[in-house]
Design an enzyme around this catalytic site. Structure first.
Site, PDB file in Angstrom:
ATOM      1  N   TYR A  86       0.842  -1.192   0.000  1.00 21.34           N
ATOM      2  CA  TYR A  86       0.000   0.000   0.000  1.00 21.34           C
ATOM      3  C   TYR A  86       0.879   1.244   0.000  1.00 21.34           C
ATOM      4  O   TYR A  86       1.853   1.309   0.747  1.00 21.34           O
ATOM      5  CB  TYR A  86      -0.909   0.012   1.229  1.00 21.34           C
ATOM      6  CG  TYR A  86      -1.814   1.220   1.324  1.00 21.34           C
ATOM      7  CD1 TYR A  86      -2.858   1.394   0.426  1.00 21.34           C
ATOM      8  CD2 TYR A  86      -1.617   2.192   2.309  1.00 21.34           C
ATOM      9  CE1 TYR A  86      -3.694   2.517   0.509  1.00 21.34           C
ATOM     10  CE2 TYR A  86      -2.448   3.301   2.401  1.00 21.34           C
ATOM     11  CZ  TYR A  86      -3.480   3.464   1.495  1.00 21.34           C
ATOM     12  OH  TYR A  86      -4.301   4.564   1.583  1.00 21.34           O
ATOM     13  N   LYS A  90       3.609   8.907   9.152  1.00 20.79           N
ATOM     14  CA  LYS A  90       3.293   8.302  10.451  1.00 20.79           C
ATOM     15  C   LYS A  90       4.208   8.794  11.590  1.00 20.79           C
ATOM     16  O   LYS A  90       4.028   9.910  12.052  1.00 20.79           O
ATOM     17  CB  LYS A  90       3.232   6.788  10.310  1.00 20.79           C
ATOM     18  CG  LYS A  90       2.141   6.429   9.267  1.00 20.79           C
ATOM     19  CD  LYS A  90       1.659   5.018   9.221  1.00 20.79           C
ATOM     20  CE  LYS A  90       0.409   4.966   8.343  1.00 20.79           C
ATOM     21  NZ  LYS A  90       0.500   4.137   7.169  1.00 20.79           N
ATOM     22  N   ASP A  96       9.144   2.940   0.304  1.00 19.18           N
ATOM     23  CA  ASP A  96       8.049   3.580   1.021  1.00 19.18           C
ATOM     24  C   ASP A  96       8.167   3.166   2.482  1.00 19.18           C
ATOM     25  O   ASP A  96       7.757   2.074   2.859  1.00 19.18           O
ATOM     26  CB  ASP A  96       6.704   3.163   0.416  1.00 19.18           C
ATOM     27  CG  ASP A  96       5.530   3.842   1.121  1.00 19.18           C
ATOM     28  OD1 ASP A  96       5.764   4.495   2.164  1.00 19.18           O
ATOM     29  OD2 ASP A  96       4.396   3.706   0.634  1.00 19.18           O
TER      30      ASP A  96
HETATM   31  C1  LIG Z   1      -0.069   4.700   5.701  1.00 22.11           C
HETATM   32  C2  LIG Z   1       0.755   4.474   4.511  1.00 22.11           C
HETATM   33  C3  LIG Z   1       0.756   5.358   3.431  1.00 22.11           C
HETATM   34  C4  LIG Z   1      -0.212   6.513   3.330  1.00 22.11           C
HETATM   35  O1  LIG Z   1       0.015   7.477   4.324  1.00 22.11           O
HETATM   36  P1  LIG Z   1      -1.197   8.474   4.693  1.00 22.11           P
HETATM   37  O2  LIG Z   1      -0.571   9.386   5.711  1.00 22.11           O
HETATM   38  O3  LIG Z   1      -2.297   7.639   5.215  1.00 22.11           O
HETATM   39  O4  LIG Z   1      -1.560   9.185   3.445  1.00 22.11           O
HETATM   40  C5  LIG Z   1       1.637   5.152   2.395  1.00 22.11           C
HETATM   41  N1  LIG Z   1       2.484   4.106   2.421  1.00 22.11           N
HETATM   42  C6  LIG Z   1       2.524   3.232   3.438  1.00 22.11           C
HETATM   43  C7  LIG Z   1       3.512   2.110   3.425  1.00 22.11           C
HETATM   44  C8  LIG Z   1       1.645   3.372   4.516  1.00 22.11           C
HETATM   45  O5  LIG Z   1       1.643   2.462   5.493  1.00 22.11           O
END
Ligand SMILES: *Cc1c(COP(=O)(O)O)cnc(C)c1O
Length: 441
Positions: free
Chosen positions: A145, A268, A240
């Protein structure tokens, strides 16, 4: 059974004015059933709902709160910042301090730009990759994701590896066509995709520890093979690290696994619970970003002083306390506790329950080890037992005062304030729930 009358009332009202009653879909409990719990306050490892029920929280706002809820140092820093104004829309020193803190400790991040979410960070890093390489396509992996930008809401089509389909209404076929999707744990598939599209691929993007579709640590050497393929083909490697950044180590999964990306995205933890994301990399790549480069990127509230103060407080505390080893030990202990408390039930009810733990992340899954090993990594299919049994486990735990993420595929997050005694109580409760669970159906 704890009463949740206030939550029920609030949910009824919320559904009238907001799609599904929530501002992010998984909060609606649709995959576990029942009424979402409305939270009134949170402290340490605990959530308190509007009916005054207390829950030991393992969702932790989906990852940011590695120091627990309402960490006093983060709160003090944010309060002090608010007293000096909520936003300036001008240069200020808080974002400089946070940028220096990160670039000073993570060699592959020479320059960094702050944004307001992980989604934005990924969106921007991808734009940089395209801007730098002059290529159009991005290769991502099934089950990873990367937020909700159009180009990342794309899934593998059935059939050929390069046939992709939009994973959301409103994403155009044109956008979907620029995203290629490979299965995890399958280097030959990646090689094949590069063989036919290599000249068009701007970047490979991956969660270096896939943690949004279960917790799927990849084999040793997998990430470095991806790095090699990317480099051999003139494509960039984007990690990511929105979940793993500052969680697996200060330098995230890249430091943990010893593989260096070209660009990295954070979110995060970086905001200490406030909305912050970031993308960074080597200076020669980042210097393509406006105002000195031709890749446009901007944000009214980017580098917000309150969020920057919170992020600074969080990352300074992590650097001071270096809790990563302690957290990993606790997660391993939790795994042992869960394994032993569920053993009898697994045998008598013929269910498979596994707990995967890595760093401060853990995932409880109704999947046998062989399936996890052999099938799950490459062609990850949601195991049916997980969908059937998880809601019962979730609600059993909720009623006993434990809050897991309301999704069978989200890992649990440990924080520095989850104590050993709380974790062993949790494992015990889990065993009791399995004993009561009707697994016949
Ligand atoms: C949570 C998440 C996102 C998206 O971040 P948001 O602050 O919710 O837009 C992107 N990549 C990863 C791996 C994530 O866990």
């Amino acid at each position: 059974m704890p009463k949740r009358k206030q939550s029920e009332r609030l949910y009824e009202r919320a559904q009238r004015v907001t799609p599904g009653g929530v501002h992010s879909p998984v909060r609606a409990f649709r995959s576990v059933g029942g009424t979402p719990v409305f939270i009134e306050r949170a402290e340490g490892p605990y959530l308190y709902d509007t009916d005054s029920n207390r829950y030991l929280d393992f969702c932790m706002s989906w990852g940011p709160l590695i120091l627990g809820h309402a960490d006093p140092d983060i709160a003090a820093a944010a309060h002090a910042a608010i007293d000096k104004g909520c936003s300036y829309g001008a240069a200020e020193a808080g974002s400089l301090e946070l940028a220096e803190l990160i670039t000073g400790h993570i060699p592959w991040v020479e320059k960094i730009r702050f944004v307001n979410s992980g989604t934005e960070a990924v969106m921007s890093a991808i734009r940089v990759a395209r801007g730098v390489t002059g290529r159009t396509k991005i290769l991502k992996f099934a089950g990873c994701y990367h937020g909700h930008s159009d180009g990342m809401l794309v899934a593998a089509g059935s059939g050929l590896a390069d046939m992709t389909v939009a994973d959301s209404a409103g994403v155009t076929a044109g956008t979907a066509a620029d995203t290629l999707v490979a299965p995890l744990d399958d280097i030959p598939a990646v090689e094949q995709i590069f063989a036919s599209h290599g000249a068009d691929i701007a970047a490979i993007i991956i969660e270096p520890l896939p943690a949004n579709n279960g917790l799927l640590p990849q084999r040793d050497g997998y990430l470095s093979s991806l790095a090699k393929i990317a480099r051999a083909n003139g494509a960039l490697l984007i990690f990511d690290e929105v979940i793993t950044g500052f969680r697996m180590a200060f330098g995230g999964a890249a430091e943990f696994y010893g593989v260096t990306p070209d660009l990295v995205t954070y979110g995060k933890i970086i905001g200490g619970g406030f909305p912050v994301g970031a993308f960074g990399g080597l200076a020669d790549l980042m210097d393509h970003v406006a105002p000195i480069g031709t890749v446009y990127q901007a944000g009214t509230l980017s580098g917000n002083p309150v969020a920057m103060a919170a992020g600074n407080a969080a990352l300074c505390k992590l650097l001071r306390d270096k809790p990563w080893e302690m957290l990993a030990k606790r997660a391993a202990l939790l795994r042992e506790n869960i394994t032993s408390s569920s053993k009898d039930q697994m045998q008598s009810k013929e269910i498979s329950l596994n707990c995967i733990a890595i760093g401060s992340l853990f995932w409880i899954t109704f999947t046998d080890s062989a399936t996890l090993d052999a099938v799950a990594r490459a062609q990850w299919q949601i195991p049916p037992a997980q969908q059937i049994l998880f809601p019962a486990l979730f609600h059993g735990l909720l009623d006993r005062g434990y809050y897991l993420a309301p999704s069978a595929f989200e890992p649990g997050f440990l924080s520095t304030v989850h104590g050993e005694s709380e974790l062993s109580e949790f494992a015990k409760a889990l065993g009791e729930i399995l004993a009561e669970m009707d697994t016949a159906s």
